[in-house]
Design a protein around this motif. Structure first.
Motif, PDB file in Angstrom:
ATOM      1  N   LEU A   1       0.687  -1.403   0.074  1.00 44.93           N
ATOM      2  CA  LEU A   1       0.031   0.085   0.066  1.00 44.93           C
ATOM      3  C   LEU A   1       0.766   1.266  -0.032  1.00 44.93           C
ATOM      4  O   LEU A   1       0.576   2.358  -0.699  1.00 44.93           O
ATOM      5  N   GLU A   2       2.081   1.303   0.903  1.00 49.65           N
ATOM      6  CA  GLU A   2       2.675   2.526   0.707  1.00 49.65           C
ATOM      7  C   GLU A   2       3.516   2.632  -0.503  1.00 49.65           C
ATOM      8  O   GLU A   2       3.415   3.794  -0.914  1.00 49.65           O
ATOM      9  N   ALA A   3       3.925   1.798  -1.034  1.00 51.75           N
ATOM     10  CA  ALA A   3       4.484   1.808  -2.624  1.00 51.75           C
ATOM     11  C   ALA A   3       3.502   2.227  -3.288  1.00 51.75           C
ATOM     12  O   ALA A   3       3.732   3.236  -4.183  1.00 51.75           O
ATOM     13  N   LEU A   4       2.263   1.758  -3.525  1.00 49.07           N
ATOM     14  CA  LEU A   4       1.304   2.396  -4.334  1.00 49.07           C
ATOM     15  C   LEU A   4       0.878   3.877  -4.222  1.00 49.07           C
ATOM     16  O   LEU A   4       0.732   4.600  -5.099  1.00 49.07           O
ATOM     17  N   ARG A   5       1.012   4.311  -2.673  1.00 45.10           N
ATOM     18  CA  ARG A   5       0.610   5.453  -2.358  1.00 45.10           C
ATOM     19  C   ARG A   5       1.776   6.514  -2.917  1.00 45.10           C
ATOM     20  O   ARG A   5       1.466   7.771  -3.358  1.00 45.10           O
ATOM     21  N   GLN A   6       2.900   6.044  -2.943  1.00 43.27           N
ATOM     22  CA  GLN A   6       3.949   6.853  -3.214  1.00 43.27           C
ATOM     23  C   GLN A   6       4.326   6.896  -4.628  1.00 43.27           C
ATOM     24  O   GLN A   6       5.229   7.253  -5.200  1.00 43.27           O
ATOM     25  N   GLY A   7       3.517   6.245  -5.549  1.00 37.32           N
ATOM     26  CA  GLY A   7       3.521   6.302  -6.886  1.00 37.32           C
ATOM     27  C   GLY A   7       4.189   5.081  -7.715  1.00 37.32           C
ATOM     28  O   GLY A   7       4.673   5.425  -8.936  1.00 37.32           O
ATOM     29  N   ALA A   8       4.626   4.061  -7.155  1.00 37.17           N
ATOM     30  CA  ALA A   8       5.293   2.868  -7.812  1.00 37.17           C
ATOM     31  C   ALA A   8       4.651   2.560  -9.030  1.00 37.17           C
ATOM     32  O   ALA A   8       3.253   2.227  -8.839  1.00 37.17           O
ATOM     33  N   VAL A   9       5.173   2.174 -10.042  1.00 35.16           N
ATOM     34  CA  VAL A   9       4.393   1.920 -11.398  1.00 35.16           C
ATOM     35  C   VAL A   9       4.085   0.293 -11.297  1.00 35.16           C
ATOM     36  O   VAL A   9       3.521   0.115 -12.203  1.00 35.16           O
TER      37      VAL A   9
END
Length: 237
Positions: free
Chosen positions: A93-101
């Protein structure tokens, strides 16, 4: 489209080397180097223009998620794909929130790595030519929400003919062992130049897996194998 500049951020040298070898099998990408920590990556970003980072989460000192957070705060124009053993909900979730593609969980196969980078490259090429965009374009190109009938449509690239594609697919999907382009050219009965176009196309679709086999001397030989369970939709043939 320019070459996509990639940097690996991974503290395990064996994993970093594997990612490097995977990346070298793909066209359109250039590896600028590897960093063994988040701190080292931040220093490199101050001096080098990078398009894409392949980042591990678990690293000594600054974690990969902390690195992404710093990158966003400093407003670096760089995208991130996580390549990590972290598969807990919080990290994802943190990765997605930070914009990981994209998010690749170790261990993974080359075809998953290949698919992630090919999708990223396709999105970059589309965005590079973008002037105006519709909701349908965004759904299809960025958010992967094409309608079922759109997903079933196939636009063949230049040099790929439908009847020959059928012959090539029937041949490669019936072979259980690995094969080279030269061997498959003989089986299908077309030139080596032509067969490479079809094998590349099937590889880009995720239907074939290609690995470079390194011998004692000389250039590596590309070995192909059928991606078990994958199939070419009947209405594409």
């Amino acid at each position: 489209m320019k070459m996509i500049r990639v940097m690996i951020v991974e503290d395990d040298p064996m994993v970093a080397d594997l990612n490097r070898r995977y990346l070298e099998q793909m066209s359109g990408f250039v590896l600028l180097g590897s960093c063994r920590s988040g701190e080292e990556a931040l220093e490199a970003l101050q001096e080098t223009e990078v398009d894409l980072l392949l980042v591990d989460v678990y690293m000594p000192g600054m974690s990969g998620l902390d690195l992404i957070n710093h990158i966003r705060k400093e407003q670096y124009s760089v995208d991130v794909i996580l390549v990590t053993a972290a598969k807990d909900q919080k990290s994802i979730l943190e990765a997605l929130r930070q914009g990981a593609v994209d998010y690749l969980v170790k261990p993974f196969q080359f075809d998953r790595f290949q698919g992630a980078l090919q999708r990223y490259r396709q999105r970059c090429e589309w965005m590079n030519d973008l002037k105006q965009v519709s909701q349908e374009d965004l759904d299809r190109k960025v958010f992967s929400r094409a309608q079922p009938e759109e997903r079933s449509a196939l636009i063949l690239p230049k040099g790929v003919e439908r009847n020959t594609l059928r012959r090539v697919w029937e041949s490669v999907s019936s072979v259980e062992q690995e094969f080279t382009a030269e061997e498959m050219a003989v089986v299908v009965g077309i030139s080596q130049v032509s067969i490479r176009k079809y094998l590349k196309f099937l590889q880009e679709l995720g239907l074939l897996i290609m690995e470079a086999q390194y011998g004692a001397v000389g250039r590596p030989v590309n070995q192909y194998r059928y991606n078990q369970g994958a199939s070419l939709p009947k209405n594409w043939l």
